[in-house]
Every structure is written in C-alpha cells, then in structure tokens.
Design a protein around this motif. Structure first.
Motif, PDB file in Angstrom:
ATOM      1  N   ASN A 101       5.681 -18.304 -11.490  1.00 56.35           N
ATOM      2  CA  ASN A 101       5.822 -19.220 -12.619  1.00 56.35           C
ATOM      3  C   ASN A 101       5.227 -18.587 -13.863  1.00 56.35           C
ATOM      4  OD1 ASN A 101       6.152 -21.360 -14.312  1.00 56.35           O
ATOM      5  ND2 ASN A 101       5.016 -22.830 -13.085  1.00 56.35           N
ATOM      6  N   LEU A 102       6.086 -18.329 -14.864  1.00 63.34           N
ATOM      7  CA  LEU A 102       5.633 -17.785 -16.138  1.00 63.34           C
ATOM      8  C   LEU A 102       5.825 -18.799 -17.262  1.00 63.34           C
ATOM      9  CD1 LEU A 102       7.022 -14.141 -15.898  1.00 63.34           C
ATOM     10  CD2 LEU A 102       4.739 -14.951 -15.367  1.00 63.34           C
ATOM     11  N   ASP A 103       5.575 -20.058 -16.947  1.00 61.86           N
ATOM     12  CA  ASP A 103       5.670 -21.157 -17.895  1.00 61.86           C
ATOM     13  C   ASP A 103       7.124 -21.433 -18.266  1.00 61.86           C
ATOM     14  OD1 ASP A 103       4.816 -23.240 -19.350  1.00 61.86           O
ATOM     15  OD2 ASP A 103       3.925 -22.102 -20.971  1.00 61.86           O
ATOM     16  N   TYR A 104       7.650 -20.806 -19.314  1.00 61.15           N
ATOM     17  CA  TYR A 104       9.025 -21.063 -19.716  1.00 61.15           C
ATOM     18  C   TYR A 104      10.036 -20.230 -18.925  1.00 61.15           C
ATOM     19  CZ  TYR A 104       6.723 -23.243 -23.684  1.00 61.15           C
ATOM     20  OH  TYR A 104       5.925 -24.041 -24.469  1.00 61.15           O
TER      21      TYR A 104
ATOM     22  N   LYS B  88      -0.367 -20.972 -12.066  1.00 59.22           N
ATOM     23  CA  LYS B  88       0.692 -20.596 -12.992  1.00 59.22           C
ATOM     24  C   LYS B  88       0.305 -19.326 -13.746  1.00 59.22           C
ATOM     25  CE  LYS B  88       2.491 -23.834 -15.494  1.00 59.22           C
ATOM     26  NZ  LYS B  88       2.657 -24.871 -16.558  1.00 59.22           N
ATOM     27  N   SER B  89       1.235 -18.367 -13.786  1.00 60.78           N
ATOM     28  CA  SER B  89       1.069 -17.103 -14.505  1.00 60.78           C
ATOM     29  C   SER B  89      -0.095 -16.280 -13.956  1.00 60.78           C
ATOM     30  CB  SER B  89       0.878 -17.336 -16.013  1.00 60.78           C
ATOM     31  OG  SER B  89       1.980 -18.016 -16.559  1.00 60.78           O
ATOM     32  N   MET B  90      -0.381 -16.429 -12.663  1.00 61.76           N
ATOM     33  CA  MET B  90      -1.420 -15.633 -12.022  1.00 61.76           C
ATOM     34  C   MET B  90      -0.885 -15.039 -10.734  1.00 61.76           C
ATOM     35  SD  MET B  90      -5.128 -17.406 -12.501  1.00 61.76           S
ATOM     36  CE  MET B  90      -5.816 -17.689 -14.123  1.00 61.76           C
ATOM     37  N   VAL B  91      -1.354 -13.842 -10.414  1.00 63.05           N
ATOM     38  CA  VAL B  91      -0.945 -13.138  -9.203  1.00 63.05           C
ATOM     39  C   VAL B  91      -2.193 -12.610  -8.518  1.00 63.05           C
ATOM     40  CG1 VAL B  91       0.361 -11.213  -8.251  1.00 63.05           C
ATOM     41  CG2 VAL B  91       1.285 -12.503 -10.179  1.00 63.05           C
TER      42      VAL B  91
ATOM     43  N   ALA C  13      -3.823 -12.040 -14.416  1.00 57.64           N
ATOM     44  CA  ALA C  13      -3.032 -12.921 -15.270  1.00 57.64           C
ATOM     45  C   ALA C  13      -1.744 -12.178 -15.596  1.00 57.64           C
ATOM     46  CB  ALA C  13      -3.791 -13.271 -16.545  1.00 57.64           C
ATOM     47  N   LEU C  14      -0.631 -12.778 -15.233  1.00 58.61           N
ATOM     48  CA  LEU C  14       0.673 -12.149 -15.425  1.00 58.61           C
ATOM     49  C   LEU C  14       1.309 -12.734 -16.686  1.00 58.61           C
ATOM     50  CD1 LEU C  14       2.825 -10.249 -14.176  1.00 58.61           C
ATOM     51  CD2 LEU C  14       3.768 -12.258 -13.017  1.00 58.61           C
ATOM     52  N   GLU C  15       1.692 -11.874 -17.603  1.00 57.62           N
ATOM     53  CA  GLU C  15       2.275 -12.346 -18.858  1.00 57.62           C
ATOM     54  C   GLU C  15       3.360 -11.386 -19.314  1.00 57.62           C
ATOM     55  OE1 GLU C  15      -1.225 -10.362 -21.651  1.00 57.62           O
ATOM     56  OE2 GLU C  15      -1.125 -12.533 -21.387  1.00 57.62           O
ATOM     57  N   ILE C  16       4.235 -11.921 -20.134  1.00 53.12           N
ATOM     58  CA  ILE C  16       5.300 -11.099 -20.720  1.00 53.12           C
ATOM     59  C   ILE C  16       4.721 -10.369 -21.919  1.00 53.12           C
ATOM     60  CG2 ILE C  16       7.585 -11.122 -21.771  1.00 53.12           C
ATOM     61  CD1 ILE C  16       8.220 -13.614 -20.196  1.00 53.12           C
TER      62      ILE C  16
END
Length: 889
Positions: free
Chosen positions: A333-336, A384-387, A397-400
């Motif tokens: 899950n990367l939010d949007y 959310k947005s974590m691996v 923290a996983l982010e674009i």
C-alpha cells in the motif's frame, strides 16, 4: 528506480549501541549473538517498533524503539527461551500483551506430570513491572493487538485488547487501569469484560493505522467481506459488507498485519490465496488478490475497485519462469497507489484514484522494476508504505522517489509511461513551484515527441484537478482529470479485462471521514447517468453560439454578455493578485476581446455545471471555485511562458518590429504555436496579451509570405495593440509597405475602423494607396454581374481621399457606359455598376484573405474565390489546427 527505501529501523544502527550497554551483554561475543537474535514482532499505530532478542543466559527480552525520539526502552524479560509470536503495548506503555509458544522440550517434559498448553497469552503490568495475568492457555496460536485512540494526545483510563485466535474467533478485552502512587494496576484483574467481535472467519486482516478489522465469512454459497470500525470510546461498528466475486478456499487461519513470525516464515507452506484490502483517505477501497496461475509462465491477479464499481484482472506473461513462486507476489500500500511486486520480474503501480485508464498506471520490468535493498522472498508490510525485510530485521519506509520519477520522465520512450509519471508527480509528490518548473522544462523539450496525448493539455488539466479537488466534497467527480477520453494503446507484457461488480452495503449511517467519501463515491456509481465531468466540447458549442448571436441586441443576450465579462474581470483580478513574482513575459498589456469572452464564458459555464451537482456548497462558494479554476489555468500558462522565457534568455519586454528575430525567438514562437494549438483543441482561454506577443514574434521571425499564411490559417490572431504598434513602428520602405498592406487586408472589421481613424493613417503612403486601389478594382472586376438596378450615389466611408477617388471613378463609369451603349443597361454596365458599389463597400469590410503565390505577390494578389466578408469571421470560425505533428510549423 521509482521506489525508494528509507531505513526506519536498522538493528545495527538503532539498537546495537543501546544493546551494548545492557547488563546481559557481558562481552563482545555475547553482544553479537544478541544482535543476531533480534527480531521485529510488531509495529504499533504510533510507529513504535517492538522487537525481541536473546540474552546470554537464554533469556528472552522485549524492547521498544521509538523512531520519533530515536530511543530504545526495555519492556520485559522472560528468564527462559521463548518463541514470541505476537506482542503489543498500549498507548500509555503501562500494559504489555505477549503471546508465545513454549519449546517442544519443555512441553514434552511437563506432559509426564500434567497437560501443558502449547500457546500462552499473558497480560503484564509494566509500569512498573508488577502482576502477570494469563489470558489464554490453548494449543492454537493467538495474536494480540492493543487498540490505539485516533487522538493520541489524550490519555484514556481504559485499554482495549484484541485477541485473534487460530480457532477463528476474535475477542475484545476491556482493561481498566487505576493509579496507585507511581504504579499502574489493572482494576479487577480476575474478571475482565470481553466481547466477541467475529466468529468462524476464513481470512482476517488488521488495519493498524485506521483501526479497522477486515474478515471474510461464508454466508450460504457466497463469501462476504466484513469490516468492523473501532472508535476511541471503546465502541465498534460492523460498518460494511461486501459480497466477493470469488470463492475463497477453506485455507484455515490466515493473518495479515498482525504478526512478523520469522519461524513460521522460514517454513515452506502452500499459499493458494493472496488477498489484501487497501484504503486511503480519499475514499478508495481496493481488494487485491492473486490465485495460482492456470497457464505456466503467466501471473494473474485482480483488483476490485469498490469505490468505482468494477474490477480489473491483469495477466502478465513473464519473460522467464526460473524460480517463479506465486507466493513471492507482494501487494504493498503506497497510499494513492497499490504496488504489485514480483521480485526479479515486474513492478505494477495501480492508480487507485483513476484506475480506468491503463496509462495512469506504471508497469515496469527489468532495472526499473527493482527495489534495491530488499531480499527477494522475505517481505511483509506491517503498515501502510512500510516494508519489513525478514532476512535482516530492517524496517523501511517505502515511497515513490521524486528524483526517480523525474529521471524516469526524461528517459521514458512510451507515452503511457510519460502520462503515468505526470499524474504520479502531481498526485503523489504534490504541486510545488520547483516541481512545476521541472515538468515545464521537460514539456518544452518534448512537445513533439508525444503522439497519443498533448503534454501541455495534460499538465494543465491534471494540475488543476489535483489542486482544486480538496476545495469541496465531490469536486473530484465533476472536474476533468485528463485530456484523454480513452486509451487504446496496448502496454507490452500485460493484458487487462474489466468486469462490473456488486457494490458494498454500508450498515452505518452519518459516517465521517473515509466512510463519508466512500458513500459519496458509491452514490455516484449508482445514480450517475452520463459522465458528470466538465467537458470542453460543451464550452466550444456555447462559444460558437455566442459568435453567431453577437449581432442580437436583445436584452437577454446583452445581460448574458455583461455577466460573462464580469466573470472575466474577476478572473483577471484574481490572477493579478496571485501573481507575486516579477513577470518576464509581456502579458497583460492589452485587452483582447476574444480572450476575455472565452475566459468569462469558461468561468460562467463551470459555475453553472457545478451548481447543478453541488447545490449544498452555496452559490458564492461555487462562483469562487469557478473563478479560481480559470485563474489557476491562466496562471499555469503564464508559468509555462515564464519558464520558457527564462530558458531562452528573452529578457526584453519590447521587441522592435523593424529588426529580425534571433533563433531563440523563433523557438519560443513555435512553442507558443503549440500552446495555442493545445488551447484551441481544449477550448481553453489564453492570458491577455498572448496573441499580441505571438504576432510580434511572428513579424520578427517569419518571412512575409509565411506570416500572412499563418494569419489566414488562424495561427496568428491580429489584435488592436499589435496592429497599431506595427503601423507606428515600421517606416514606409517597400518591404514594410508590403507587410502593412498584407496586415491591413486581413484586419477584422472592428480593428479596421479604429485604424482608419488614426491621424497618421497608413494609407497616407502613395504607394500603398495605388496598390490598394488596384487590388480593389481587380477584385471587383471579377465579380459576377448583378441583375438588379442599384443606386448610383457612392457610399461614403471614413477615408476622405478614397471617397473622392471613388466618386470620380463612379462618374466616369456612368458617362462611358451610357455613351457606348446608348443608355442600355447591359452586362457590361452591370459589371461597372458592381465595380463602383463594391469598391465603396470593400474597404468598410476590411479586405478578405489573400491567396499568395510568391513573396512579392503575397502582399498584392487577392483571393478571387473568397467572400469579401471572410475577414470578419471570428476566431471560432477559422479552420481548426491540424492534430498532426509539424503540419504547419
């Protein structure tokens, strides 16, 4: 690479220095051994990380790391070797819930004396360490999770603990804490109130951030997804039921987001079903699942977009099938966005806001699909947005990545990748001045390399959409988010099919936040007929209608025009107020009637469109939204021109028309042509002064015959300020006289009258007078004869020398005709009569477009087939610019 990892917890970086100072770490070897046994077992809603490690004497220790303060804290120590499978601490850090498995040796030894349960669940007082209460002693695994209030600043006297059993039931314990000095003690620990939340489920998932419990139960022949929402006041509600379009196999107990079980993760277990639920704050609700492929070498997964009312099934044909395991497919899950990641094969980013167009999604393979720093098959997503990398114990923290997106935008060769990147930058990264500047740089270099969409249109429409959506509820359903109506281009390596699905049933009313937005989306899916988004085609039809009705002097039309121009004034005033930086581009120097009309009309039409669907917002608020939308649109166009101006070092506001333009001016001129084309196709208004500046650059950069051809084709639009400056600045050399004559022959009627009233009229030049009269006579001499008798009195026009000349010609014509033909009004007489009347009328209509043959003839020849009224046609009546690339550049 688009995805970037940022280490939120690294055992060697964040825990090792603290562990080295613990009493149980007696020497270096013992310390390294402790570090190797460190495992993360839970991540709480506030971001605190709970981990365990083994002491030198076989003790099992539990610690907590706070990433905000970057501090470690010791919570509890068991004086024996335990396999902790679940652990949670309450918000006040007064209670610790632990579920662990006893070792096989210990269980076997105790069986000689009495039965021993395999799994124990304990509730421990840790402020300070006092009593220990056994909650469960069973043979099946138990997972524990404290509920966290949404408002974490408030301290609650009660804590709620969820127990999720492998026997397929969920219980909630209410635990009241009382203060006894500096000690926190459980009140009435012998009898804790509890409630059963769910029973006999097939699958369950805990949403830590939003405090929601999703689980699947079977009712009859269908599987139903239920959602329970927990609230800070201990209450909970079964808020949603969703009939699934798939039938889940009875796979036994399956948990998500409630464990980080290293021991169980090391075992090889069949994973016939991979199911996840994802939500975000904008009301998106997605169910993603993957089933074992039917065809070898293919991976198939589906995404149910409940907020849209349809599902999409994606099939990926892998280039290689070595070491392929379906259980390795991970949903993140990367939010949007929802990331579908198969390590070593592909990365698919699903845009949950607008999943209908494949071009809004990323499908990456090869180097672009890698996520550096992760093991291939040891990944879980606790938040959310974590691996969490189970191999190293590192939490990321996983982010674009913004820089990764910009680099991908410059390097992409496919239009689908470029379009997805533009939307991702504007949605995920956000609208910032720095980001817009980077995107505009790319647009200025790649206007002619995109074949399936116009980058100027897409940037403006998408930017406006993501800027304006937060202004009002449901505004995102009424504004266009892309310039494309559909996407038919295939994306290599992946196929997609779409299916209509059953909509969820919401059990609760008067919901707020996420649920309110979801209800609104479902109402839109249920009752929306035709598309409700504002369409430029409607604006185009209304604009054409206004051009046809401009001669009507009725009260209704006059009032409507007054309203439109009032909106135009508000838009321009709003634009001037918002623009605080120093302007480099000489816009806003004149008033273009056509652009004012189009600007005001767009604001008025958008206001009417929003009023039909957002009555509850209020008229004044909707008017302000419409004005802001058009103001920001013009502001984006100005920003594009400001960046282009700065890039090509065009510092001067005034270009002398008597000089030849340089190469940079020519490049800017053609970029403005592309902007004009993009605006015309979407019926978008342009900033005041755009056409004046565009024409001035054209005069400086184009040959005469090309300049006049651009005017005839509607690429260049003559404005009053531009024409007046041109006639004043240019002297009466032969070359300039040809240019003036060509411009005068193409003037709209309104501008022509103003030019004729100038004290220093351009027709004062004898050369222009002679050439101009010759043109009139040649044009009128080719007219078909009229069969009706006409008045012989010459019509008076505003230019006196021409009046005198026309009167003399009329008298000579009249005498010659009657002398030669004896008063008989034959064909020749009609030709002279037509010539006389036509000569007086033609100047008033300001000359139709010319058919130009050579550079010299372009300024002197006339279009025989053109109507003398052709030059009075409005901008909307001109032939549309071709969509083919470089057709007139």
């Amino acid at each position: 690479m688009l995805l970037r990892l940022r280490a939120r917890f690294d055992p060697r970086r964040d825990a090792a220095p603290w562990l080295a100072g613990q009493p149980l770490a007696a020497d270096a070897d013992a310390f390294l051994e402790s570090l190797e046994t460190l495992y993360v077992v839970n991540v709480e809603r506030n971001g605190n990380i709970i981990y365990t490690w083994k002491g030198t004497r076989g003790h099992t220790c539990i610690g907590l790391y706070d990433p905000n303060s970057q501090t470690n804290e010791h919570l509890y120590t068991f004086e024996k070797d335990l396999h902790v499978i679940s652990c949670s601490v309450n918000n006040e850090k007064t209670l610790l819930a632990v579920s662990f498995l006893q070792s096989t040796k210990e269980v076997t030894a105790n069986l000689l004396f009495q039965p021993v349960s395999k799994c124990l669940t304990l509730l421990i007082e840790i402020c300070p360490i006092n009593n220990v209460k056994v909650l469960k002693a069973v043979d099946n695994c138990i997972r524990v999770q404290f509920l966290y209030p949404v408002a974490e600043t408030q301290t609650f006297p009660e804590s709620c603990l969820l127990l999720i059993s492998e026997d397929k039931y969920v219980e909630k314990f209410d635990i009241r804490i009382v203060k006894e000095g500096h000690t926190a003690v459980i009140e009435n620990s012998s009898h804790l109130p509890k409630e059963k939340i769910a029973d006999d489920f097939l699958w369950i998932q805990w949403d830590t951030l939003e405090q929601r419990l999703f689980y699947v139960v079977r009712k009859g022949s269908r599987d139903i997804l239920n959602c329970v929402q927990f609230y800070p006041d201990k209450s909970f509600t079964l808020i949603l039921e969703v009939p699934l379009e798939i039938s889940l196999p009875d796979i036994g107990f399956k948990l998500l987001n409630l464990k980080c079980d290293y021991y169980q993760g090391q075992e090889v277990e069949p994973q016939p079903l991979n199911l996840h639920v994802f939500t975000n704050e904008r009301g998106s609700f997605c169910i993603c699942y993957c089933i074992a492929p039917v065809k070898p070498g293919d991976v198939t997964y589906s995404a149910f977009f409940l907020h849209k009312g349809y599902s999409k099934t994606y099939t990926v044909a892998l280039e290689r099938t070595d070491f392929l395991q379906v259980k390795d497919l991970t949903f993140l899950n990367l939010d949007y966005y929802v990331a579908v990641f198969l390590p070593g094969h592909f990365l698919h980013l699903l845009n949950t806001q607008h999943p209908d167009l494949m071009c809004c999604n990323f499908f990456l393979t090869g180097e672009d699909a890698k996520i550096n720093g992760l093991h291939k098959s040891a990944i879980v997503s606790p938040l959310k947005s974590m691996v969490l990398d189970l191999g190293t114990g590192q939490l990321f923290a996983l982010e674009i990545s913004k820089q990764g997106l910009l680099q991908f935008l410059w390097n992409s060769k496919r239009d689908s990748d470029r379009l997805a990147t533009l939307h991702c930058l504007l949605l995920y990264i956000g609208n910032t001045t720095e980001l817009e500047t980077e995107i505009i740089k790319w647009i200025s270099e790649n206007m002619s390399t995109c074949f399936t969409f116009d980058p100027v249109q897409e940037f403006i429409i998408a930017s406006l959409y993501w800027r304006m959506c937060p202004e009002a509820v449901n505004l995102d359903k009424l504004l266009p988010y892309t310039s494309l109506g559909c996407w038919n281009e295939p994306i290599p390596g992946i196929t997609c099919t779409t299916h209509i699905i059953s909509l969820p049933v919401l059990k609760a009313q008067n919901c707020k936040g996420f649920w309110e937005k979801l209800i609104s989306s479902l109402e839109y899916v249920k009752y929306a007929g035709p598309p409700l988004r504002f369409n430029s085609k409607v604006l185009q039809r209304e604009l054409e209608k206004l051009h046809l009705d401009q001669t009507d002097e009725g009260k209704r039309l006059t009032m409507y025009f007054t309203t439109i121009f009032e909106y135009a004034k508000k838009v321009l005033s709003n634009l001037n107020t918002r623009s605080s930086e120093e302007r480099l581009v000489p816009f806003f120097q004149d008033e273009d009637y056509q652009q004012q009309l189009q600007t005001g009309l767009m604001a008025a039409q958008l206001k009417d469109h929003l009023m039909r669907h957002l009555q509850y917002v209020g008229k004044k608020r909707i008017e302000q939204i419409a004005v802001d939308y058009v103001s920001k649109l013009l502001g984006l166009m100005c920003r594009i021109m400001e960046n282009v101006w700065r890039k090509y070092n065009l510092d001067s506001w005034v270009f002398y028309l008597g000089q030849q333009g340089g190469s940079n001016e020519a490049l800017v001129f053609h970029l403005m042509c592309r902007m004009l084309q993009a605006a015309n196709e979407m019926c978008l208004p342009l900033p005041p002064g755009f056409h004046t500046l565009h024409t001035r650059l054209g005069v400086r950069c184009l040959p005469l015959y090309t300049l006049l051809h651009y005017i005839d084709q509607g690429v260049l639009h003559l404005t009053e300020l531009c024409v007046l400056n041109l006639l004043k600045e240019l002297d009466n050399t032969e070359k300039n006289e040809k240019l003036k004559l060509g411009i005068l022959a193409r003037l709209p009627e309104a501008i022509g009258h103003k030019v004729a009233q100038l004290p220093s009229h351009p027709l004062g030049s004898s050369t222009i007078v002679q050439t101009y009269i010759k043109l009139l006579l040649e044009k009128l001499g080719n007219k078909r004869p009229s069969t009706s008798l006409v008045d012989r009195s010459p019509a008076q026009i505003e230019f006196l020398p021409l009046n005198y000349l026309v009167t003399m010609l009329a008298e000579v014509d009249h005498q010659v005709v009657f002398l030669r033909l004896g008063g008989f009004r034959g064909t020749r007489d009609c030709e002279f009569e037509t010539c006389r009347r036509g000569g007086t009328e033609a100047y008033g209509h300001a000359l139709g477009p010319l058919v130009l043959r050579s550079e010299d003839e372009w300024a002197t020849s006339s279009n025989i087939s053109a109507s003398p009224h052709a030059a009075t046609s409005t901008h909307a009546e001109r032939p549309p610019l071709s969509r083919q690339k470089n057709c007139w550049l």
